[in-house]
Motif scaffolding. Structure first.
Motif, PDB file in Angstrom:
ATOM      1  N   GLY A 120      37.568  35.460  40.243  1.00 36.64           N
ATOM      2  CA  GLY A 120      36.705  35.536  39.062  1.00 36.64           C
ATOM      3  C   GLY A 120      36.689  36.933  38.469  1.00 36.64           C
ATOM      4  O   GLY A 120      36.716  37.111  37.246  1.00 36.64           O
ATOM      5  N   VAL A 121      36.663  37.954  39.339  1.00 42.69           N
ATOM      6  CA  VAL A 121      36.646  39.343  38.867  1.00 42.69           C
ATOM      7  C   VAL A 121      37.983  39.679  38.218  1.00 42.69           C
ATOM      8  O   VAL A 121      38.041  40.332  37.165  1.00 42.69           O
ATOM      9  CB  VAL A 121      36.319  40.311  40.032  1.00 42.69           C
ATOM     10  N   LYS A 122      39.109  39.203  38.819  1.00 44.85           N
ATOM     11  CA  LYS A 122      40.430  39.474  38.249  1.00 44.85           C
ATOM     12  C   LYS A 122      40.588  38.812  36.891  1.00 44.85           C
ATOM     13  O   LYS A 122      41.157  39.401  35.963  1.00 44.85           O
ATOM     14  CB  LYS A 122      41.529  38.981  39.201  1.00 44.85           C
ATOM     15  N   SER A 123      40.117  37.601  36.793  1.00 44.97           N
ATOM     16  CA  SER A 123      40.254  36.917  35.507  1.00 44.97           C
ATOM     17  C   SER A 123      39.365  37.577  34.450  1.00 44.97           C
ATOM     18  O   SER A 123      39.749  37.695  33.290  1.00 44.97           O
ATOM     19  CB  SER A 123      39.956  35.431  35.677  1.00 44.97           C
ATOM     20  N   TRP A 124      38.157  38.033  34.854  1.00 48.82           N
ATOM     21  CA  TRP A 124      37.272  38.738  33.916  1.00 48.82           C
ATOM     22  C   TRP A 124      37.924  40.043  33.476  1.00 48.82           C
ATOM     23  O   TRP A 124      37.913  40.381  32.308  1.00 48.82           O
ATOM     24  CB  TRP A 124      35.926  39.004  34.589  1.00 48.82           C
ATOM     25  N   TRP A 125      38.515  40.792  34.410  1.00 48.69           N
ATOM     26  CA  TRP A 125      39.141  42.085  34.115  1.00 48.69           C
ATOM     27  C   TRP A 125      40.344  41.898  33.196  1.00 48.69           C
ATOM     28  O   TRP A 125      40.544  42.676  32.277  1.00 48.69           O
ATOM     29  CB  TRP A 125      39.561  42.769  35.421  1.00 48.69           C
TER      30      TRP A 125
END
Length: 160
Positions: free
Chosen positions: A4-9
């Motif tokens: 989720g953090v990678k996709s947000w970034w």
């Protein structure tokens, strides 16, 4: 969660990534300051307390050594040659104290009173008398409103 953090970034633009990075760095700096400052202050406070304790220990050791010393025989002989009331009046006068009452009780005892004196001067004088072989049988020190103290005492020459 990492996905989720990678996709947000990856969804952020280059400008937004810079802003989030700077905000994160500032947040870490504030957090480090918030935790580090009290720790550093505690260490400095410990150092100050340690210095004060070492100084107190030195003063106490010096006082113990002074109290453990016996009075000199020459001082005792000089006191025996003079009446006790005269000796007390002279020694008090030498440091600026005035005896309001100085009544000898035989040749080895006296009752004295001082109406006003500064407490450190008075206690130093009494300590000096004790090192010279006097014994304080009774002592009453009364504080006054102006910051001075009054004192009544019964003293006797040691060895009795």
């Amino acid at each position: 969660m990492m996905d989720g953090v990678k996709s947000w970034w990856s969804g952020l633009s280059m400008r937004e990534r810079w802003l989030v990075g700077v905000a994160g760095a500032l947040a870490l700096a504030v957090l480090g300051w918030g935790l580090g400052r009290p720790a550093v202050a505690a260490f400095f406070d410990l150092e100050t307390q340690h210095r004060a304790a070492v100084e107190r220990e030195g003063r106490v050791a010096a006082k113990v050594q002074l109290l453990s010393q016996r009075p000199a025989k020459s001082v005792a002989a000089a006191i025996d040659a003079v009446a006790i009331d005269q000796y007390l009046a002279q020694s008090a006068g030498e440091i600026g104290l005035t005896l309001d009452r100085n009544e000898p009780r035989g040749d080895r005892q006296a009752t004295i009173a001082i109406a006003t004196a500064k407490a450190p001067v008075l206690t130093d004088w009494l300590a000096g008398l004790e090192t010279q072989g006097f014994v304080v049988d009774q002592l009453t020190i009364t504080p006054a409103a102006d910051g001075t103290v009054g004192m009544t005492a019964e003293l006797r020459k040691g060895g009795q």
